[in-house]
Motif scaffolding. Structure first.
Motif, PDB file in Angstrom:
ATOM      1  N   TRP A  41       0.846  -1.204   0.000  1.00  0.00           N
ATOM      2  CA  TRP A  41       0.000   0.000   0.000  1.00  0.00           C
ATOM      3  C   TRP A  41       0.879   1.252   0.000  1.00  0.00           C
ATOM      4  O   TRP A  41       0.617   2.223  -0.696  1.00  0.00           O
ATOM      5  CB  TRP A  41      -0.916   0.037   1.224  1.00  0.00           C
ATOM      6  N   GLN A  42       1.938   1.237   0.819  1.00  0.00           N
ATOM      7  CA  GLN A  42       2.836   2.400   0.904  1.00  0.00           C
ATOM      8  C   GLN A  42       3.535   2.653  -0.433  1.00  0.00           C
ATOM      9  O   GLN A  42       3.722   3.805  -0.850  1.00  0.00           O
ATOM     10  CB  GLN A  42       3.873   2.184   2.023  1.00  0.00           C
ATOM     11  N   GLN A  47       1.155   4.351  -2.773  1.00  0.00           N
ATOM     12  CA  GLN A  47       1.098   5.772  -2.421  1.00  0.00           C
ATOM     13  C   GLN A  47       2.297   6.525  -3.035  1.00  0.00           C
ATOM     14  O   GLN A  47       2.149   7.613  -3.586  1.00  0.00           O
ATOM     15  CB  GLN A  47       1.092   5.915  -0.902  1.00  0.00           C
ATOM     16  N   GLN A  48       3.476   5.902  -2.958  1.00  0.00           N
ATOM     17  CA  GLN A  48       4.680   6.495  -3.553  1.00  0.00           C
ATOM     18  C   GLN A  48       4.554   6.588  -5.076  1.00  0.00           C
ATOM     19  O   GLN A  48       4.982   7.566  -5.688  1.00  0.00           O
ATOM     20  CB  GLN A  48       5.919   5.666  -3.204  1.00  0.00           C
ATOM     21  N   TYR A  71       1.875   7.039  -6.800  1.00  0.00           N
ATOM     22  CA  TYR A  71       1.031   8.200  -7.111  1.00  0.00           C
ATOM     23  C   TYR A  71       1.831   9.496  -6.971  1.00  0.00           C
ATOM     24  O   TYR A  71       1.647  10.434  -7.738  1.00  0.00           O
ATOM     25  CB  TYR A  71      -0.189   8.243  -6.193  1.00  0.00           C
ATOM     26  N   GLN A  72       2.724   9.547  -5.981  1.00  0.00           N
ATOM     27  CA  GLN A  72       3.557  10.747  -5.781  1.00  0.00           C
ATOM     28  C   GLN A  72       4.545  10.929  -6.937  1.00  0.00           C
ATOM     29  O   GLN A  72       4.695  12.025  -7.472  1.00  0.00           O
ATOM     30  CB  GLN A  72       4.333  10.642  -4.462  1.00  0.00           C
ATOM     31  N   GLN A 101      -9.883   1.465  -0.388  1.00  0.00           N
ATOM     32  CA  GLN A 101      -8.569   1.925   0.069  1.00  0.00           C
ATOM     33  C   GLN A 101      -7.765   2.521  -1.098  1.00  0.00           C
ATOM     34  O   GLN A 101      -7.091   3.541  -0.941  1.00  0.00           O
ATOM     35  CB  GLN A 101      -7.800   0.768   0.726  1.00  0.00           C
ATOM     36  N   LEU A 153      -6.525   6.461  -1.420  1.00  0.00           N
ATOM     37  CA  LEU A 153      -5.144   6.861  -1.722  1.00  0.00           C
ATOM     38  C   LEU A 153      -5.095   7.757  -2.966  1.00  0.00           C
ATOM     39  O   LEU A 153      -4.314   8.707  -3.026  1.00  0.00           O
ATOM     40  CB  LEU A 153      -4.261   5.630  -1.936  1.00  0.00           C
ATOM     41  N   GLN A 154      -5.943   7.452  -3.944  1.00  0.00           N
ATOM     42  CA  GLN A 154      -5.981   8.279  -5.156  1.00  0.00           C
ATOM     43  C   GLN A 154      -6.455   9.690  -4.823  1.00  0.00           C
ATOM     44  O   GLN A 154      -5.864  10.679  -5.269  1.00  0.00           O
ATOM     45  CB  GLN A 154      -6.919   7.651  -6.198  1.00  0.00           C
ATOM     46  N   LEU A 213      -6.369  11.219  -1.937  1.00  0.00           N
ATOM     47  CA  LEU A 213      -5.357  11.860  -1.107  1.00  0.00           C
ATOM     48  C   LEU A 213      -4.236  12.441  -1.980  1.00  0.00           C
ATOM     49  O   LEU A 213      -3.813  13.587  -1.796  1.00  0.00           O
ATOM     50  CB  LEU A 213      -4.788  10.838  -0.115  1.00  0.00           C
ATOM     51  N   ALA A 214      -3.773  11.628  -2.939  1.00  0.00           N
ATOM     52  CA  ALA A 214      -2.686  12.065  -3.824  1.00  0.00           C
ATOM     53  C   ALA A 214      -3.120  13.232  -4.712  1.00  0.00           C
ATOM     54  O   ALA A 214      -2.353  14.169  -4.941  1.00  0.00           O
ATOM     55  CB  ALA A 214      -2.216  10.892  -4.687  1.00  0.00           C
ATOM     56  N   HIS A 244      -3.293  16.309  -2.610  1.00  0.00           N
ATOM     57  CA  HIS A 244      -1.930  16.754  -2.304  1.00  0.00           C
ATOM     58  C   HIS A 244      -1.301  17.500  -3.486  1.00  0.00           C
ATOM     59  O   HIS A 244      -0.663  18.537  -3.315  1.00  0.00           O
ATOM     60  CB  HIS A 244      -1.072  15.529  -1.919  1.00  0.00           C
TER      61      HIS A 244
END
Length: 284
Positions: A232-233, A236-237, A239-240, A267, A271-272, A274-275, A278
């Protein structure tokens, strides 16, 4: 040039299994924006099953993830099969077809994904075959980074090999986040560095899945369990580093209730969002 096509889907997807059909036709969870199927699992079917599949493709967006193209095989490409895939894509209005950057046949079908040697010669060989497939399909081929357990005749890193094939074949990448994690443990490399080394502009979509822990230093890519925290982490990376792109949850066996899968799909969606939030803050 094949690379300029816009992504045909967005959001969150689920790998479709035949046993899910009836439930999904009745009520598709709102988290699912698209489905993915292996054309090989549907091409031979007609009758009732084909009608149900047709119904679902009329209600939802679909993409294809193949199993037996065997792009790195020493055997000639199966042109008849590629033409069948083309017909399948046209029939169901599917504009994205991905396959594994590996091979699964030599003199016969090996029923497993074998690693292509990471060599310059293999890059040229695979790229030539990819271009041939793209010419027949008249659309881009999307190649997936695969999990592998041995690296025969290795002359370059997996990341360099992957980038070289994408560049020379002018094709797209299906970035499998779980496979990066599995390979990083099995081969002792840094997953974040591999992730960052991938070319953002060629990534068509992401895969995420669970795996089986055989030992501390041996993970097996099974798609048979829940996604774990480090994966999952890594998503997230991704997407960043590369932006939010369509993301598909794979679950091939030990398939739980749809409500359980929906939690993982939610989930991904969270994450999408959130990214995206951001990146908007950074742009503001």
């Amino acid at each position: 040039m094949h690379t300029m096509m816009l992504p045909p889907v967005s959001g969150v997807g689920l790998g479709l299994r035949r046993e899910m059909l009836d439930e999904l036709i009745t009520a598709t969870p709102p988290e699912i924006d698209f489905f993915e199927v292996a054309p090989e699992n549907w091409i031979p079917f007609g009758g009732k099953l084909q009608k149900k599949f047709q119904q679902l493709t009329e209600q939802h967006r679909f993409i294809c993830h193949g199993l037996s193209l065997s792009i790195g095989s020493p055997a000639p490409l199966d042109i008849v099969f590629i033409k069948q895939v083309k017909q399948f894509l046209r029939q169901y209005n599917i504009s994205l077809y991905s396959e594994h950057l590996s091979y699964c046949s030599g003199d016969g079908h090996l029923y497993d994904l074998m690693p292509i040697p990471f060599t310059d010669e293999a890059v040229s060989y695979v790229a030539r075959r990819v271009r041939q497939v793209q010419d027949i399909l008249e659309q881009p081929l999307v190649l997936e980074n695969v999990s592998y357990y041995a690296a025969p005749g290795q002359q370059m890193s997996e990341a360099d090999f992957t980038r070289a094939v994408l560049q020379e074949a002018d094709c797209q990448l299906l970035l499998d986040i779980n496979n990066i994690y599995v390979n990083s443990v099995n081969h002792g490399y840094n997953a974040s560095e591999f992730l960052q080394a991938m070319p953002s502009e060629r990534i068509a979509y992401y895969h995420i899945a669970g795996h089986f822990k055989e030992a501390e230093d041996l993970l097996v890519d099974t798609h048979g369990s829940a996604v774990i925290d480090p994966v999952w982490q890594l998503l997230q990376q991704a997407y960043q580093y590369h932006g939010v792109k369509p993301t598909l949850l794979e679950r091939d066996f030990n398939i739980p209730q749809l409500s359980v899968l929906s939690e993982e799909l939610q989930q991904i969606k969270a994450l999408q969002q959130l990214a995206l939030a951001h990146s908007q803050i950074l742009r503001a």
